[in-house]
Write a protein that holds these residues in place. Structure first.
Motif, PDB file in Angstrom:
ATOM      1  N   CYS A   1      48.805  35.305  43.829  1.00  0.00           N
ATOM      2  CA  CYS A   1      48.056  35.762  42.694  1.00  0.00           C
ATOM      3  C   CYS A   1      47.966  37.221  42.518  1.00  0.00           C
ATOM      4  O   CYS A   1      47.410  37.636  41.514  1.00  0.00           O
ATOM      5  N   ALA A   2      48.064  38.023  43.658  1.00  0.00           N
ATOM      6  CA  ALA A   2      48.414  39.674  43.379  1.00  0.00           C
ATOM      7  C   ALA A   2      49.121  40.191  42.147  1.00  0.00           C
ATOM      8  O   ALA A   2      48.344  41.093  41.502  1.00  0.00           O
ATOM      9  N   PRO A   3      50.008  39.517  41.792  1.00  0.00           N
ATOM     10  CA  PRO A   3      50.828  40.195  40.584  1.00  0.00           C
ATOM     11  C   PRO A   3      49.893  40.104  39.439  1.00  0.00           C
ATOM     12  O   PRO A   3      50.030  41.139  38.472  1.00  0.00           O
ATOM     13  N   ILE A   4      48.820  39.293  39.219  1.00  0.00           N
ATOM     14  CA  ILE A   4      48.114  39.206  38.094  1.00  0.00           C
ATOM     15  C   ILE A   4      47.528  40.474  38.099  1.00  0.00           C
ATOM     16  O   ILE A   4      47.084  41.034  37.021  1.00  0.00           O
ATOM     17  N   LEU A   5      47.004  41.214  39.015  1.00  0.00           N
ATOM     18  CA  LEU A   5      45.945  42.435  39.094  1.00  0.00           C
ATOM     19  C   LEU A   5      47.003  43.730  38.552  1.00  0.00           C
ATOM     20  O   LEU A   5      46.647  44.565  37.983  1.00  0.00           O
ATOM     21  N   ASN A   6      48.291  43.295  38.759  1.00  0.00           N
ATOM     22  CA  ASN A   6      49.341  44.629  38.120  1.00  0.00           C
ATOM     23  C   ASN A   6      49.526  44.355  36.877  1.00  0.00           C
ATOM     24  O   ASN A   6      49.989  45.114  36.099  1.00  0.00           O
ATOM     25  N   ASP A   7      49.200  42.983  36.218  1.00  0.00           N
ATOM     26  CA  ASP A   7      49.376  42.885  34.973  1.00  0.00           C
ATOM     27  C   ASP A   7      51.069  42.739  34.575  1.00  0.00           C
ATOM     28  O   ASP A   7      51.382  43.282  33.406  1.00  0.00           O
TER      29      ASP A   7
ATOM     30  N   ASP B   1      56.191  39.070  37.062  1.00  0.00           N
ATOM     31  CA  ASP B   1      56.081  38.822  38.017  1.00  0.00           C
ATOM     32  C   ASP B   1      54.538  38.062  38.366  1.00  0.00           C
ATOM     33  O   ASP B   1      53.963  38.165  39.278  1.00  0.00           O
ATOM     34  N   HIS B   2      54.175  37.111  37.462  1.00  0.00           N
ATOM     35  CA  HIS B   2      53.023  36.398  37.482  1.00  0.00           C
ATOM     36  C   HIS B   2      53.536  35.062  38.381  1.00  0.00           C
ATOM     37  O   HIS B   2      54.616  34.400  38.322  1.00  0.00           O
ATOM     38  N   PRO B   3      52.426  34.422  38.767  1.00  0.00           N
ATOM     39  CA  PRO B   3      52.749  33.209  39.624  1.00  0.00           C
ATOM     40  C   PRO B   3      53.303  32.053  38.821  1.00  0.00           C
ATOM     41  O   PRO B   3      52.913  31.772  37.785  1.00  0.00           O
TER      42      PRO B   3
ATOM     43  N   ALA C   1      42.121  41.231  34.141  1.00  0.00           N
ATOM     44  CA  ALA C   1      43.243  41.012  35.137  1.00  0.00           C
ATOM     45  C   ALA C   1      42.542  40.422  36.625  1.00  0.00           C
ATOM     46  O   ALA C   1      42.809  39.380  37.095  1.00  0.00           O
ATOM     47  N   GLN C   2      41.280  40.957  36.690  1.00  0.00           N
ATOM     48  CA  GLN C   2      40.331  40.380  37.902  1.00  0.00           C
ATOM     49  C   GLN C   2      39.732  39.031  37.673  1.00  0.00           C
ATOM     50  O   GLN C   2      39.835  38.219  38.715  1.00  0.00           O
TER      51      GLN C   2
ATOM     52  N   ARG D   1      41.260  36.835  35.953  1.00  0.00           N
ATOM     53  CA  ARG D   1      42.481  35.800  36.108  1.00  0.00           C
ATOM     54  C   ARG D   1      42.876  35.708  37.570  1.00  0.00           C
ATOM     55  O   ARG D   1      43.239  34.579  37.942  1.00  0.00           O
ATOM     56  N   TYR D   2      42.724  36.670  38.317  1.00  0.00           N
ATOM     57  CA  TYR D   2      43.089  36.741  39.696  1.00  0.00           C
ATOM     58  C   TYR D   2      41.959  35.737  40.410  1.00  0.00           C
ATOM     59  O   TYR D   2      42.506  35.005  41.057  1.00  0.00           O
ATOM     60  N   PHE D   3      40.961  35.782  40.253  1.00  0.00           N
ATOM     61  CA  PHE D   3      40.094  34.929  40.691  1.00  0.00           C
ATOM     62  C   PHE D   3      40.108  33.516  40.438  1.00  0.00           C
ATOM     63  O   PHE D   3      40.070  32.684  41.314  1.00  0.00           O
ATOM     64  N   GLU D   4      40.546  33.325  39.114  1.00  0.00           N
ATOM     65  CA  GLU D   4      40.582  31.910  38.706  1.00  0.00           C
ATOM     66  C   GLU D   4      42.133  31.355  39.318  1.00  0.00           C
ATOM     67  O   GLU D   4      42.180  30.359  39.618  1.00  0.00           O
ATOM     68  N   CYS D   5      42.966  32.345  39.623  1.00  0.00           N
ATOM     69  CA  CYS D   5      44.223  31.810  40.276  1.00  0.00           C
ATOM     70  C   CYS D   5      43.867  31.623  41.525  1.00  0.00           C
ATOM     71  O   CYS D   5      44.386  30.501  41.982  1.00  0.00           O
ATOM     72  N   LEU D   6      42.774  32.179  42.378  1.00  0.00           N
ATOM     73  CA  LEU D   6      42.692  31.853  43.899  1.00  0.00           C
ATOM     74  C   LEU D   6      41.889  30.608  44.033  1.00  0.00           C
ATOM     75  O   LEU D   6      41.996  29.805  44.785  1.00  0.00           O
ATOM     76  N   GLU D   7      41.256  30.370  42.889  1.00  0.00           N
ATOM     77  CA  GLU D   7      40.229  28.788  42.699  1.00  0.00           C
ATOM     78  C   GLU D   7      41.246  27.750  42.650  1.00  0.00           C
ATOM     79  O   GLU D   7      40.742  26.698  43.209  1.00  0.00           O
TER      80      GLU D   7
END
Length: 48
Positions: free
Chosen positions: A28-34, A38-40, A4-5, A7-13
């Motif tokens: 991107c935060a919902p990715i961390l909750n999996d 609630d995904h972007p 999840a982390q 995917r989160y950083f890839e989302c931020l990029e």
């Protein structure tokens, strides 16, 4: 498999700030909750 982390950083990029009316961290935060509900999302319109 990516964490999840990862995917989160890839989302931020690839995120463009305020493109969806929210900051990239908010988008991107919902990715961390999996949370699958609630995904972007980015609406894609067909302008043809």
């Amino acid at each position: 498999m990516k964490t999840a982390q990862d995917r989160y950083f890839e989302c931020l990029e690839v995120c463009i700030e305020d493109e969806q009316g929210k900051s990239c961290r908010q988008v991107c935060a919902p990715i961390l909750n999996d949370d699958p509900y609630d995904h972007p999302t980015v609406p894609i319109t067909n302008n043809k």
